[in-house]
Design an enzyme around this catalytic site. Structure first.
Site, PDB file in Angstrom:
ATOM      1  N   GLU A  34       0.878  -1.157   0.000  1.00  0.00           N
ATOM      2  CA  GLU A  34       0.000   0.000   0.000  1.00  0.00           C
ATOM      3  C   GLU A  34       0.926   1.221   0.000  1.00  0.00           C
ATOM      4  OE1 GLU A  34      -2.655   0.436   3.364  1.00  0.00           O
ATOM      5  OE2 GLU A  34      -3.513   2.257   2.483  1.00  0.00           O
ATOM      6  N   ARG A 259       5.564 -12.813   9.659  1.00  0.00           N
ATOM      7  CA  ARG A 259       6.067 -11.467   9.521  1.00  0.00           C
ATOM      8  C   ARG A 259       7.490 -11.401  10.089  1.00  0.00           C
ATOM      9  NH1 ARG A 259       3.891  -6.193   9.373  1.00  0.00           N
ATOM     10  NH2 ARG A 259       1.978  -6.832   8.387  1.00  0.00           N
ATOM     11  N   LYS A 269       4.776   0.845   8.875  1.00  0.00           N
ATOM     12  CA  LYS A 269       4.804   2.154   8.235  1.00  0.00           C
ATOM     13  C   LYS A 269       4.149   3.209   9.114  1.00  0.00           C
ATOM     14  CE  LYS A 269       3.319   0.124   4.504  1.00  0.00           C
ATOM     15  NZ  LYS A 269       2.615  -0.129   3.257  1.00  0.00           N
TER      16      LYS A 269
HETATM   17  P1  ATP Z   1       2.962  -2.041   7.515  1.00  0.00           P
HETATM   18  O1  ATP Z   1       2.198  -2.326   8.750  1.00  0.00           O
HETATM   19  O2  ATP Z   1       4.405  -1.868   7.762  1.00  0.00           O
HETATM   20  O3  ATP Z   1       2.368  -0.952   6.724  1.00  0.00           O
HETATM   21  P2  ATP Z   1       1.677  -3.817   5.785  1.00  0.00           P
HETATM   22  O4  ATP Z   1       1.590  -5.291   5.860  1.00  0.00           O
HETATM   23  O5  ATP Z   1       0.460  -3.022   6.051  1.00  0.00           O
HETATM   24  O6  ATP Z   1       2.861  -3.374   6.682  1.00  0.00           O
HETATM   25  P3  ATP Z   1       1.754  -3.543   2.969  1.00  0.00           P
HETATM   26  O7  ATP Z   1       2.174  -2.359   2.184  1.00  0.00           O
HETATM   27  O8  ATP Z   1       0.337  -3.908   2.968  1.00  0.00           O
HETATM   28  O9  ATP Z   1       2.284  -3.326   4.433  1.00  0.00           O
HETATM   29  O10 ATP Z   1       2.649  -4.800   2.623  1.00  0.00           O
HETATM   30  C1  ATP Z   1       3.024  -5.244   1.356  1.00  0.00           C
HETATM   31  C2  ATP Z   1       3.455  -6.669   1.493  1.00  0.00           C
HETATM   32  O11 ATP Z   1       4.571  -6.771   2.371  1.00  0.00           O
HETATM   33  C3  ATP Z   1       2.354  -7.531   2.074  1.00  0.00           C
HETATM   34  O12 ATP Z   1       2.244  -8.705   1.314  1.00  0.00           O
HETATM   35  C4  ATP Z   1       2.803  -7.796   3.478  1.00  0.00           C
HETATM   36  O13 ATP Z   1       2.343  -9.023   3.943  1.00  0.00           O
HETATM   37  C5  ATP Z   1       4.317  -7.748   3.356  1.00  0.00           C
HETATM   38  N1  ATP Z   1       4.927  -7.339   4.626  1.00  0.00           N
HETATM   39  C6  ATP Z   1       4.730  -6.194   5.295  1.00  0.00           C
HETATM   40  N2  ATP Z   1       5.411  -6.184   6.456  1.00  0.00           N
HETATM   41  C7  ATP Z   1       6.064  -7.358   6.528  1.00  0.00           C
HETATM   42  C8  ATP Z   1       6.936  -7.963   7.489  1.00  0.00           C
HETATM   43  N3  ATP Z   1       7.272  -7.333   8.616  1.00  0.00           N
HETATM   44  N4  ATP Z   1       7.424  -9.202   7.225  1.00  0.00           N
HETATM   45  C9  ATP Z   1       7.095  -9.834   6.091  1.00  0.00           C
HETATM   46  N5  ATP Z   1       6.283  -9.328   5.152  1.00  0.00           N
HETATM   47  C10 ATP Z   1       5.760  -8.108   5.355  1.00  0.00           C
HETATM   48 MG    MG Z   2      -0.924  -1.778   5.643  1.00  0.00          MG
END
Ligand code: ATP
Ligand code: MG
Length: 550
Positions: A34, A259, A269
């Site tokens: 995102e 994760r 983020k």
């Molecule tokens: P954040 O909370 O940091 O915003 P998110 O999962 O909301 O993380 P996205 O932009 O939706 O962030 O993530 C893009 C991809 O990266 C998704 O497939 C998510 O599962 C993966 N991802 C995000 N954070 C991690 C992590 N700490 N370890 C492994 N994969 C991750």
């Molecule tokens: Mg997110």
């Protein structure tokens, strides 16, 4: 196809099975961020997994922006994400935006309504929460659940046309309010949001929710294996329900993995944005952050980050990885790649009283004793040099073998020097030390008549260049699990020192990396290109307690 083989893991096994059984002839994965912030090392884990898995089996990987929430998304983030994925060394086969599927998603929602599988609900967000029930209690049907198909179609169209205010109505899937899985209790599919979208502008005032949008995005692109983190495990039934009821031709399979969490930092983020917005750090690329851009500015290489991601592997149980493991991989990478030079971070002048005034000689120095191909250089040596302030003690403590009155040490690549006296200012600070050198002891001359217990580094005063050094400690004192992370900020996470480097190093280009003898690995800061003196970010110190267990 790449040379890199993904270490065996449960996801790879599923892929192999699906190819062998001919369920799929080609695998298609995606990395779906995102655009609401910059990528971090956790995203790198997902990037490495998705790209390398597809690559190993000759498949494709899409970079897809999951931009269905206009309130937090910006083009700046889109651009940084593209830059970071490319910098890591991956080429996406397609670049997509979920927002380009809004029309398709709308049509599928209309289909759900026509099938009696979705309805417009007038309950407020709070009421919806109340009606949803709990883990122990089933939910209650919304009083709007039995609206006719015609009424639902009309209301949904009017939602799209902007006839209602934010929050006035939502579209919900009609699944099962008594399901043991709360996510199946008539989840919201669309909400009203009168807001400008970074890609679609003002074309829409209704936006699809993640649980509805994501499976459709995957299906539209023909994704075969949709890899996501464990917290979506309970959402998988909803994912499968939408793919089926929306009658998507292609059926993706959602697979969850753990994760990545790393000690002494924050990894989301939302939290990273708070650090940036509150001015606690110097932007998203602050070298103390675990963002890809921060790691890059700190001096991490794509190879080090990718090796780390491959080593931690993929599993079904969440774990906390020691940050020292990440550091281990940059040391391994730079050990043979980085030239080894001398820098004095906290300078003290040393005068060699028996060295002829005005004379300069050039001493031979290897650039990396573990990598001959980096060659050697000539370093100037003359009567006045700088050494580290803590390499001298007026009154030595026990076991101190460096300079003190009467003691002799080796100057790296040069001669033995012996401390004869020192000079102090009115405040009692040592300002200069006076030594004599022994010409017989020149480095490489084979001198063995006597030994010294220490070798110290130095730079020639007349040719050295001034430099700024930035030393880092973890930004967060404890793991993010405990308490509010903003209360655990380490006040000493950045220390700035002003000293000297060998004159030649002053011409370093942004991102050039060095080992400064005894101090560690440093990166030439890319943001300080125009400052008066070069700035070096310490990536890691030389020594590590960390060992990879095999
Ligand atoms: P954040 O909370 O940091 O915003 P998110 O999962 O909301 O993380 P996205 O932009 O939706 O962030 O993530 C893009 C991809 O990266 C998704 O497939 C998510 O599962 C993966 N991802 C995000 N954070 C991690 C992590 N700490 N370890 C492994 N994969 C991750
Ligand atoms: Mg997110």
């Amino acid at each position: 196809m790449s040379e890199v083989k993904v270490p065996s893991n449960f996801i790879k096994n599923i892929v192999i099975e699906d190819l062998e059984s001919k369920k799929h002839s080609e695998i298609i994965t995606r990395f779906p961020p995102e655009p609401n912030g910059y990528l971090h090392i956790g995203h790198a884990k997902s990037i490495v997994l998705n790209f390398e898995l597809a690559d190993e089996f000759g498949g494709t990987t899409n970079l897809r922006f999951d931009d269905t929430n206009p309130s937090k998304e910006e083009d700046e983030y889109v651009n940084s994400i593209k830059e970071d994925v490319a910098w890591l060394g991956y080429e996406w086969d397609n670049l997509f935006f979920a927002s380009n599927y809004f029309e398709e998603m709308y049509k599928r929602a209309v289909l759900l309504i026509e099938k009696g599988k979705a309805f417009v609900c007038d309950l407020s967000a709070e009421e919806i929460r109340e009606y949803r029930g709990t883990l122990k209690e089933p939910g209650k049907n919304s009083p709007y659940r039995d609206r006719s198909v015609e009424e639902n179609l009309d209301l949904f169209e009017r939602m799209r046309n902007g006839e209602f205010q934010d929050g006035e109505k939502v579209l919900r899937a009609k699944i099962d309010m008594s399901s043991s899985n709360i996510n199946m209790r008539d989840p919201v599919i669309y909400r009203i949001l009168h807001q400008n979208h970074h890609n679609t502008g003002d074309a829409w005032c209704i936006y699809p929710m993640y649980d509805y949008a994501h499976p459709l995005e995957d299906a539209i692109e023909g994704i075969t294996h949709s890899l996501c983190t464990l917290e979506f495990e309970d959402h998988r039934p909803v994912y499968d329900w939408f793919v089926k009821e929306c009658e998507m031709e292609s059926v993706p399979r959602q697979i969850e993995f753990a994760r990545l969490n790393v000690t002494n930092t924050v990894m989301s983020k939302r939290k990273l944005k708070q650090l940036v917005d509150n001015g606690i750090v110097d932007g998203w690329d602050d070298p103390r952050l675990p963002t890809i851009s921060g790691l890059r500015r700190r001096g991490y290489t794509p190879d080090a980050i990718k090796s780390f991601c491959r080593e931690i592997g993929v599993s079904k149980s969440n774990s906390l990885v020691d940050e020292q493991m990440l550091q281990h991989f940059i040391r391994e990478d730079l050990k043979v790649k980085a030239p080894r030079v001398m820098a004095v971070l906290d300078p003290l002048k040393l005068v060699i009283t028996n060295y002829p005034e005005g004379e300069v000689e050039y001493l031979e120095a290897e650039n990396n004793s573990d990598n001959e191909s980096l060659g050697s250089r000539k370093i100037p040596f003359s009567r006045e040099i700088y050494i580290e302030r803590d390499d001298f003690m007026e009154e030595p403590v026990p076991k101190y073998h460096r300079l003190y009155p009467g003691n002799e040490v080796r100057l790296k690549n040069a001669y033995f020097v012996k401390c004869e006296s020192f000079v102090k200012d009115e405040d009692g600070n040592v300002t200069e030390i006076h030594c004599t050198y022994d010409p017989e002891t020149k480095s490489g001359s084979g001198f063995t008549a006597r030994k010294v217990k220490s070798t110290i580094h130095w730079v020639d005063a007349s040719t050295a260049a001034e430099a700024e050094f930035r030393l880092y400690e973890p930004l967060i004192d404890e793991s993010e699990a405990e308490g509010d992370f903003l209360e655990n900020i380490n006040e000493n996470s950045l220390e700035i020192m002003n000293g000297y480097i060998e004159g030649e190093v002053a011409g370093a280009k942004p991102q050039d990396k060095f080992q400064f003898f005894r101090h560690g690995y440093f990166n030439t800061d890319p943001k300080s290109e125009n400052s008066e003196k070069p700035v070096f970010n310490r990536i890691v110190s030389i020594k590590s307690k960390f060992k990879i267990s095999k």
